[in-house]
Motif scaffolding. Sequence first.
Motif, short mmCIF file in Angstrom:
data_model
loop_
_atom_site.label_atom_id
_atom_site.label_comp_id
_atom_site.label_asym_id
_atom_site.label_seq_id
_atom_site.Cartn_x
_atom_site.Cartn_y
_atom_site.Cartn_z
N ILE A 11 -9.69 2.71 3.58
CA ILE A 11 -8.88 4.28 3.49
C ILE A 11 -9.22 5.16 4.88
O ILE A 11 -8.24 5.03 5.72
N TYR A 56 -7.48 -0.65 -2.27
CA TYR A 56 -6.53 0.94 -2.07
C TYR A 56 -7.67 1.62 -2.46
O TYR A 56 -7.56 3.15 -1.82
N HIS A 74 0.93 -1.51 0.15
CA HIS A 74 -0.31 -0.24 -0.30
C HIS A 74 0.91 1.28 -0.06
O HIS A 74 1.06 2.21 -0.88
N ASP A 75 2.15 1.32 0.48
CA ASP A 75 2.77 2.59 1.25
C ASP A 75 3.64 2.47 -0.84
O ASP A 75 3.06 4.23 -0.76
N TYR A 118 1.31 1.68 -3.05
CA TYR A 118 1.09 2.25 -4.43
C TYR A 118 1.04 3.42 -4.09
O TYR A 118 0.43 4.89 -5.03
N GLN A 119 0.85 4.59 -2.92
CA GLN A 119 0.54 5.75 -1.99
C GLN A 119 1.59 6.87 -2.64
O GLN A 119 1.37 8.05 -3.58
#
Length: 336
Positions: A198, A192, A154-155, A157-158
Amino acid sequence: SQPALRATSNAAPTTTQLPFEQPQDDQHPTAHNLETSSTPAELKKTRGKTTGKGMIEMIASNGNKKVEIIFDQEHWVPNTEYSNKKFTTAIGIEVRSRAPVCYRGWNKIPANIKRTLREGLTVHFDVEIEHQKIIYFVDDKMRSSYTQFKWKLHDHYQKCGTPARGRATLPPPDLWRERSTEEWHWLCDKLYTDPKYIDKCEKNSASRKRQRSTHRGGAMPFIQHALRTAKEGNPLSFIDNWAAMYQDSNSNWVSDDARDKYDRLKNKREEHKEKLTLEAPEGTPQESVQVNARDEIPIMAEECGRKGKRVRGLGSFPRMELPTATSSTAVSSEMN
C-alpha cells in the motif's frame, strides 16, 4: 495442487509447473490452465478469445503461416513498425492470458515460467526466441505488460470500495481470463492488504502526479519514432526525436520544462561537437564533424537521468550500451 500451464502439440502433452510465490501446501489456489497450440491452424480452436481477432487475421493474411520477425541488429528491435506492433501486441496477450498472478512482481517469477511464456510466442511468429538479445527485448516488454496488467487488477480492487467487497468481486472476465477465485483471494489477502505494498502504491501515485510533462508519442516506442524519421531522410538523432515527442502537431511545447530541457540537451551536444572537432585530424572540414545518435545517449542520460542502462525518456530502447553491429539484417543470419 500447483498451478500449471499446459502446452499441446503433435507430441505427447507436457506440463510446466507454475508455483506461487513462497507457496504453502495448504494455500495453493486452483491451477490456471490454458490450452495452447504449436500450429497457427489450431490457434483459434484452442485459445479462442485470448488470441485476439487481429492476431487471427494476421495469420490468415500470411497464408496461415507464422509471421517472420526480423530484428534490427544495431538497435535490437523489430525492423518495421508493423512487425514491432504485432509482436508487442502478442507479448501483451501472452502475459495477460497466461502469466501467473500470484507473484509480487515480474522479477519474482521463475526463469522457467518466463521461458514458457516466451515459447508461446512461437505459435504465431517465426523468431529466434532464444537469441540472448531477443530474450532481453521480450523480457522487457513482458515486464511492462505484467506491471500494467497487475495495475488494472489492483485498480479493479480499489474501485470496489472496501476490502471485503473487493475480495468478493472477481475482475471482469476479459481481464481475469478464467483464473481461479483462489488466485484472486491470494492477491487480496497477501498483496493488496500488505502495508508495504500500500505504501509503495501511494509513493508511485505521488511520483506520477509530480511529473511535469508527458510525451505525445503515443504507444509506438521511442526508437521506432526515431527510425521512422531517419527513413524519411533526416539524420538519426535521439535528442531531436525526444524533442518531437514533447511537442504537439503545431510544434508547441507541452511544457516550459520540456523546452528548457531540450535547450540544455542541444547545448551539451554542441559542446561535444566542439570536442570532436578539436580531436579530429588536421584539415578535417568542420561541417563533416557530427555527433551521432550513439554519442547522444550519455548526454541524455546525464540530463534526463537513468536507471541502470535505461535512459529516462527513451523507453526500453536505446540504452547506454548498444550492440556494435551496424547492419540491419535478420537475426537468423547471425545464428548460422
